[in-house]
Design a protein around this motif. Structure first.
Motif, PDB file in Angstrom:
ATOM      1  N   GLY A  73      14.582  -0.376  -0.907  1.00 39.45           N
ATOM      2  CA  GLY A  73      14.946  -1.794   0.664  1.00 39.45           C
ATOM      3  C   GLY A  73      14.226  -3.297   0.637  1.00 39.45           C
ATOM      4  O   GLY A  73      15.378  -3.829  -0.476  1.00 39.45           O
ATOM      5  N   GLU A  74      13.560  -4.097   0.811  1.00 41.49           N
ATOM      6  CA  GLU A  74      14.170  -5.547   1.157  1.00 41.49           C
ATOM      7  C   GLU A  74      12.758  -5.764   0.514  1.00 41.49           C
ATOM      8  O   GLU A  74      11.554  -5.665   1.460  1.00 41.49           O
ATOM      9  N   VAL A  75      12.360  -6.886  -0.274  1.00 38.65           N
ATOM     10  CA  VAL A  75      11.287  -7.544  -0.511  1.00 38.65           C
ATOM     11  C   VAL A  75      11.669  -9.050  -0.086  1.00 38.65           C
ATOM     12  O   VAL A  75      12.697 -10.032  -0.102  1.00 38.65           O
ATOM     13  N   VAL A  76      10.458  -9.027   0.543  1.00 40.35           N
ATOM     14  CA  VAL A  76       9.914 -10.342   1.726  1.00 40.35           C
ATOM     15  C   VAL A  76      10.000 -11.526   0.721  1.00 40.35           C
ATOM     16  O   VAL A  76      10.080 -12.714   0.690  1.00 40.35           O
ATOM     17  N   ALA A  77       8.802 -11.364  -0.311  1.00 38.33           N
ATOM     18  CA  ALA A  77       8.341 -12.631  -0.735  1.00 38.33           C
ATOM     19  C   ALA A  77       7.824 -11.569  -2.579  1.00 38.33           C
ATOM     20  O   ALA A  77       7.200 -10.806  -2.888  1.00 38.33           O
ATOM     21  N   ALA A  78       7.232 -12.557  -3.182  1.00 41.18           N
ATOM     22  CA  ALA A  78       6.679 -12.077  -4.750  1.00 41.18           C
ATOM     23  C   ALA A  78       5.769 -12.865  -4.955  1.00 41.18           C
ATOM     24  O   ALA A  78       6.776 -14.745  -5.222  1.00 41.18           O
ATOM     25  N   HIS A  79       5.022 -13.387  -5.824  1.00 46.01           N
ATOM     26  CA  HIS A  79       4.071 -14.526  -6.126  1.00 46.01           C
ATOM     27  C   HIS A  79       2.936 -13.035  -7.623  1.00 46.01           C
ATOM     28  O   HIS A  79       1.991 -12.842  -6.689  1.00 46.01           O
ATOM     29  N   ILE A  80       3.014 -14.913  -8.408  1.00 47.83           N
ATOM     30  CA  ILE A  80       1.298 -14.800  -8.865  1.00 47.83           C
ATOM     31  C   ILE A  80       1.191 -15.804  -9.443  1.00 47.83           C
ATOM     32  O   ILE A  80       1.252 -17.280  -9.376  1.00 47.83           O
ATOM     33  N   ILE A  81      -0.888 -15.512  -9.393  1.00 42.51           N
ATOM     34  CA  ILE A  81      -1.671 -16.507  -9.405  1.00 42.51           C
ATOM     35  C   ILE A  81      -2.529 -16.544 -10.455  1.00 42.51           C
ATOM     36  O   ILE A  81      -3.146 -14.846 -10.564  1.00 42.51           O
ATOM     37  N   PRO A  82      -2.086 -16.655 -11.190  1.00 35.75           N
ATOM     38  CA  PRO A  82      -2.745 -16.881 -12.649  1.00 35.75           C
ATOM     39  C   PRO A  82      -4.014 -18.044 -12.628  1.00 35.75           C
ATOM     40  O   PRO A  82      -4.253 -18.864 -11.805  1.00 35.75           O
ATOM     41  N   ARG A  83      -4.796 -16.885 -13.134  1.00 38.63           N
ATOM     42  CA  ARG A  83      -6.399 -17.829 -12.663  1.00 38.63           C
ATOM     43  C   ARG A  83      -7.268 -18.211 -11.435  1.00 38.63           C
ATOM     44  O   ARG A  83      -7.104 -19.115 -11.110  1.00 38.63           O
ATOM     45  N   PRO A  84      -6.672 -16.801 -10.717  1.00 34.35           N
ATOM     46  CA  PRO A  84      -7.090 -17.106  -9.574  1.00 34.35           C
ATOM     47  C   PRO A  84      -8.306 -18.001  -9.365  1.00 34.35           C
ATOM     48  O   PRO A  84      -9.327 -17.254 -10.251  1.00 34.35           O
ATOM     49  N   HIS A  85      -9.438 -18.419  -8.512  1.00 34.76           N
ATOM     50  CA  HIS A  85     -10.471 -18.217  -8.262  1.00 34.76           C
ATOM     51  C   HIS A  85     -11.437 -17.597  -7.786  1.00 34.76           C
ATOM     52  O   HIS A  85     -10.613 -16.090  -6.843  1.00 34.76           O
ATOM     53  N   ARG A  86     -12.375 -16.991  -8.174  1.00 32.80           N
ATOM     54  CA  ARG A  86     -13.025 -15.583  -8.154  1.00 32.80           C
ATOM     55  C   ARG A  86     -14.272 -15.900  -7.350  1.00 32.80           C
ATOM     56  O   ARG A  86     -14.018 -14.692  -6.410  1.00 32.80           O
ATOM     57  N   GLY A  87     -13.622 -16.599  -6.273  1.00 32.60           N
ATOM     58  CA  GLY A  87     -14.192 -16.399  -4.317  1.00 32.60           C
ATOM     59  C   GLY A  87     -12.596 -15.877  -3.285  1.00 32.60           C
ATOM     60  O   GLY A  87     -13.002 -15.252  -2.366  1.00 32.60           O
ATOM     61  N   LEU A  88     -11.620 -16.007  -3.840  1.00 34.45           N
ATOM     62  CA  LEU A  88     -10.397 -15.387  -3.810  1.00 34.45           C
ATOM     63  C   LEU A  88     -10.385 -13.915  -3.532  1.00 34.45           C
ATOM     64  O   LEU A  88     -10.036 -13.272  -2.089  1.00 34.45           O
ATOM     65  N   LEU A  89     -10.606 -13.079  -4.270  1.00 41.29           N
ATOM     66  CA  LEU A  89     -11.003 -11.910  -3.854  1.00 41.29           C
ATOM     67  C   LEU A  89     -11.383 -10.703  -2.845  1.00 41.29           C
ATOM     68  O   LEU A  89     -10.751 -10.326  -2.353  1.00 41.29           O
ATOM     69  N   PRO A  90     -12.900 -11.157  -3.030  1.00 42.63           N
ATOM     70  CA  PRO A  90     -13.359 -10.679  -1.666  1.00 42.63           C
ATOM     71  C   PRO A  90     -12.521 -11.014  -0.028  1.00 42.63           C
ATOM     72  O   PRO A  90     -13.093 -10.388   0.778  1.00 42.63           O
ATOM     73  N   ILE A  91     -11.712 -11.957  -0.303  1.00 45.88           N
ATOM     74  CA  ILE A  91     -11.517 -12.333   0.846  1.00 45.88           C
ATOM     75  C   ILE A  91      -9.976 -11.465   0.907  1.00 45.88           C
ATOM     76  O   ILE A  91      -9.426 -11.942   2.447  1.00 45.88           O
ATOM     77  N   LEU A  92     -10.172 -10.529   0.399  1.00 43.76           N
ATOM     78  CA  LEU A  92      -7.730 -10.226   0.772  1.00 43.76           C
ATOM     79  C   LEU A  92      -8.477  -9.170   1.062  1.00 43.76           C
ATOM     80  O   LEU A  92      -9.860  -8.363   0.797  1.00 43.76           O
ATOM     81  N   PRO A  93      -7.489  -8.532   2.298  1.00 43.83           N
ATOM     82  CA  PRO A  93      -7.730  -7.855   3.169  1.00 43.83           C
ATOM     83  C   PRO A  93      -6.522  -6.406   3.014  1.00 43.83           C
ATOM     84  O   PRO A  93      -5.851  -5.938   3.638  1.00 43.83           O
ATOM     85  N   LEU A  94      -7.439  -6.006   1.585  1.00 46.15           N
ATOM     86  CA  LEU A  94      -6.548  -4.932   1.185  1.00 46.15           C
ATOM     87  C   LEU A  94      -7.504  -3.753   1.192  1.00 46.15           C
ATOM     88  O   LEU A  94      -8.740  -4.001   1.406  1.00 46.15           O
ATOM     89  N   GLN A  95      -6.490  -2.876   1.751  1.00 41.99           N
ATOM     90  CA  GLN A  95      -6.428  -1.424   1.665  1.00 41.99           C
ATOM     91  C   GLN A  95      -6.542  -0.609   0.187  1.00 41.99           C
ATOM     92  O   GLN A  95      -5.308  -0.797   0.177  1.00 41.99           O
ATOM     93  N   LYS A  96      -7.107   0.015   0.091  1.00 40.98           N
ATOM     94  CA  LYS A  96      -6.243   1.088  -0.949  1.00 40.98           C
ATOM     95  C   LYS A  96      -5.362   2.627  -0.506  1.00 40.98           C
ATOM     96  O   LYS A  96      -6.419   2.753   0.434  1.00 40.98           O
ATOM     97  N   ILE A  97      -4.615   2.737  -1.438  1.00 40.32           N
ATOM     98  CA  ILE A  97      -4.026   4.477  -0.886  1.00 40.32           C
ATOM     99  C   ILE A  97      -5.071   5.569  -1.479  1.00 40.32           C
ATOM    100  O   ILE A  97      -5.006   5.037  -2.660  1.00 40.32           O
ATOM    101  N   PRO A  98      -5.105   6.372  -0.619  1.00 44.77           N
ATOM    102  CA  PRO A  98      -6.107   7.683  -0.577  1.00 44.77           C
ATOM    103  C   PRO A  98      -5.147   8.147  -1.982  1.00 44.77           C
ATOM    104  O   PRO A  98      -4.336   8.275  -2.469  1.00 44.77           O
ATOM    105  N   THR A  99      -5.994   8.551  -2.853  1.00 41.77           N
ATOM    106  CA  THR A  99      -6.288   9.084  -4.037  1.00 41.77           C
ATOM    107  C   THR A  99      -5.910  10.987  -3.417  1.00 41.77           C
ATOM    108  O   THR A  99      -7.359  11.485  -3.302  1.00 41.77           O
ATOM    109  N   PRO A 100      -5.252  11.174  -4.314  1.00 40.52           N
ATOM    110  CA  PRO A 100      -4.809  12.198  -3.550  1.00 40.52           C
ATOM    111  C   PRO A 100      -5.743  13.811  -4.494  1.00 40.52           C
ATOM    112  O   PRO A 100      -6.403  13.805  -5.140  1.00 40.52           O
TER     113      PRO A 100
END
Length: 95
Positions: free
Chosen positions: A68-95
């Motif tokens: 399909g279509e890739v809109v964007a891709a990005h890498i953040i090296p050494r992200p600030h430790r406060g960044l991860l808790p604010i990411l609104p991510l959902q997990k894909i359930p494990t079967p």
């Protein structure tokens, strides 16, 4: 936190699943989750060491472009430790 975060945004959930599958099979990265952002756009995220995340994102983009279509891709090296808790991510359930 690991050394890097990697993101791929695609048009369509199936395309993002293809990207994440390729990313996690290619390199030693941890799947963090996904987020539907609207308009058919979906973002998936991984983390790991910088080299692994770079390899995973490169392969993930290639896999997604084959489906399909890739809109964007990005890498953040050494992200600030406060960044991860604010990411609104959902997990894909494990079967």
């Amino acid at each position: 936190m690991k050394d890097a975060l990697g993101f791929i945004e695609t048009r369509g959930w199936v395309t993002m699943v293809e990207a994440i599958d390729a990313m996690t099979k290619t390199a030693q990265v941890e799947f963090l989750g996904w987020q539907q952002v609207g308009g058919g756009l979906v973002t998936g995220a991984v983390r790991g060491d910088v080299a692994s995340v770079q390899a995973a994102v490169t392969v993930g983009v290639q896999a997604a472009e084959g489906l399909g279509e890739v809109v964007a891709a990005h890498i953040i090296p050494r992200p600030h430790r406060g960044l991860l808790p604010i990411l609104p991510l959902q997990k894909i359930p494990t079967p």
